[in-house]
Design a protein around this motif. Structure first.
Motif, PDB file in Angstrom:
ATOM      1  N   LEU A  52       0.841  -1.197   0.000  1.00 57.24           N
ATOM      2  CA  LEU A  52       0.000   0.000   0.000  1.00 57.24           C
ATOM      3  C   LEU A  52       0.877   1.248   0.000  1.00 57.24           C
ATOM      4  O   LEU A  52       1.761   1.382   0.844  1.00 57.24           O
ATOM      5  CB  LEU A  52      -0.909   0.022   1.238  1.00 57.24           C
ATOM      6  CG  LEU A  52      -1.927  -1.103   1.374  1.00 57.24           C
ATOM      7  CD1 LEU A  52      -2.685  -0.951   2.689  1.00 57.24           C
ATOM      8  CD2 LEU A  52      -2.882  -1.120   0.197  1.00 57.24           C
ATOM      9  N   PRO A  66      -5.715   0.790  -4.138  1.00 59.71           N
ATOM     10  CA  PRO A  66      -4.818  -0.262  -4.607  1.00 59.71           C
ATOM     11  C   PRO A  66      -5.469  -1.639  -4.512  1.00 59.71           C
ATOM     12  O   PRO A  66      -6.327  -1.877  -3.653  1.00 59.71           O
ATOM     13  CB  PRO A  66      -3.621  -0.163  -3.646  1.00 59.71           C
ATOM     14  CG  PRO A  66      -3.700   1.216  -3.087  1.00 59.71           C
ATOM     15  CD  PRO A  66      -5.144   1.566  -3.029  1.00 59.71           C
ATOM     16  N   SER A  67      -5.050  -2.545  -5.377  1.00 60.75           N
ATOM     17  CA  SER A  67      -5.673  -3.873  -5.421  1.00 60.75           C
ATOM     18  C   SER A  67      -5.516  -4.611  -4.098  1.00 60.75           C
ATOM     19  O   SER A  67      -6.437  -5.323  -3.673  1.00 60.75           O
ATOM     20  CB  SER A  67      -5.073  -4.699  -6.560  1.00 60.75           C
ATOM     21  OG  SER A  67      -3.678  -4.859  -6.391  1.00 60.75           O
TER      22      SER A  67
END
Length: 198
Positions: A52, A66-67
């Protein structure tokens, strides 16, 4: 409610593998499997696996999440409770944990966070004699603001140096404290969630 099996997550506020709080979260998960294996599953979330960037306020944060934050957020939404082992840095919790929580609590279209209604037990120790007495209230306040149900009898386990025996195992008196004061309440609260939201 004995036939209900709940889903518990175990999270360390440290991203350092082998740190006292990483070991504590891992030990608590193992203890849950041993003592409550028929009532709960235990999954350890390792922040060193979560990539992150530093969180910054922006109008489009929910669209640019973010994924890894999306994956962890969805995992929290599935859980029935969280055991959080928190470091203490100058009277508060770690920067990596703060950054993670800020990403996870970025509001979606409904204004909800994955912590809303989620039972959370806080546990902590430090390298000094105060345990996590100073850091935990700040973390508890943050989680409460995000809608979590912070279990009031949270755990403060003294200095990190005294948690483990010569073999690196959690000492029995701390295992008893985890079961009697934290894990039992977390499991019961998680069951109540499952009954209310089958």
């Amino acid at each position: 409610m004995a036939d209900i099996v709940i889903d518990l997550l175990f999270l360390s506020g440290s991203s350092h593998i082998g740190s006292a709080h990483w070991r504590l979260a891992t030990a608590a998960a193992a203890l849950t499997s041993r003592a409550f294996g028929s009532e709960a599953t235990a999954t350890v979330i390792d922040l060193s696996d979560v990539d992150l960037p530093n969180f910054s306020e922006s109008d489009g944060v929910a669209q640019t999440m973010p994924s890894d934050a999306v994956t962890l957020r969805n995992r929290l939404l599935q859980a029935n409770g969280v055991f959080m082992s928190s470091d203490e840095y100058t009277g508060t919790y770690s920067a990596v944990l703060k950054n993670t929580i800020r990403w996870l609590s970025a509001l979606d279209a409904e204004g909800e966070t994955p912590f809303r209604g989620l039972p959370v037990v806080l546990c902590g120790a430090s390298s000094r004699g105060t345990g996590a007495l100073r850091g935990q209230p700040a973390l508890a306040q943050l989680l409460t603001e995000l809608g979590a149900h912070v279990i009031s009898q949270h755990l403060e386990m003294g200095t990190a140096a005294g948690l483990f025996d010569e073999q690196g195992r959690l000492r029995q008196r701390f295992e008893r404290q985890l079961v009697e004061n934290g894990l039992f309440q977390l499991i019961e609260a998680g069951k109540n969630i499952r009954v209310s939201n089958p």
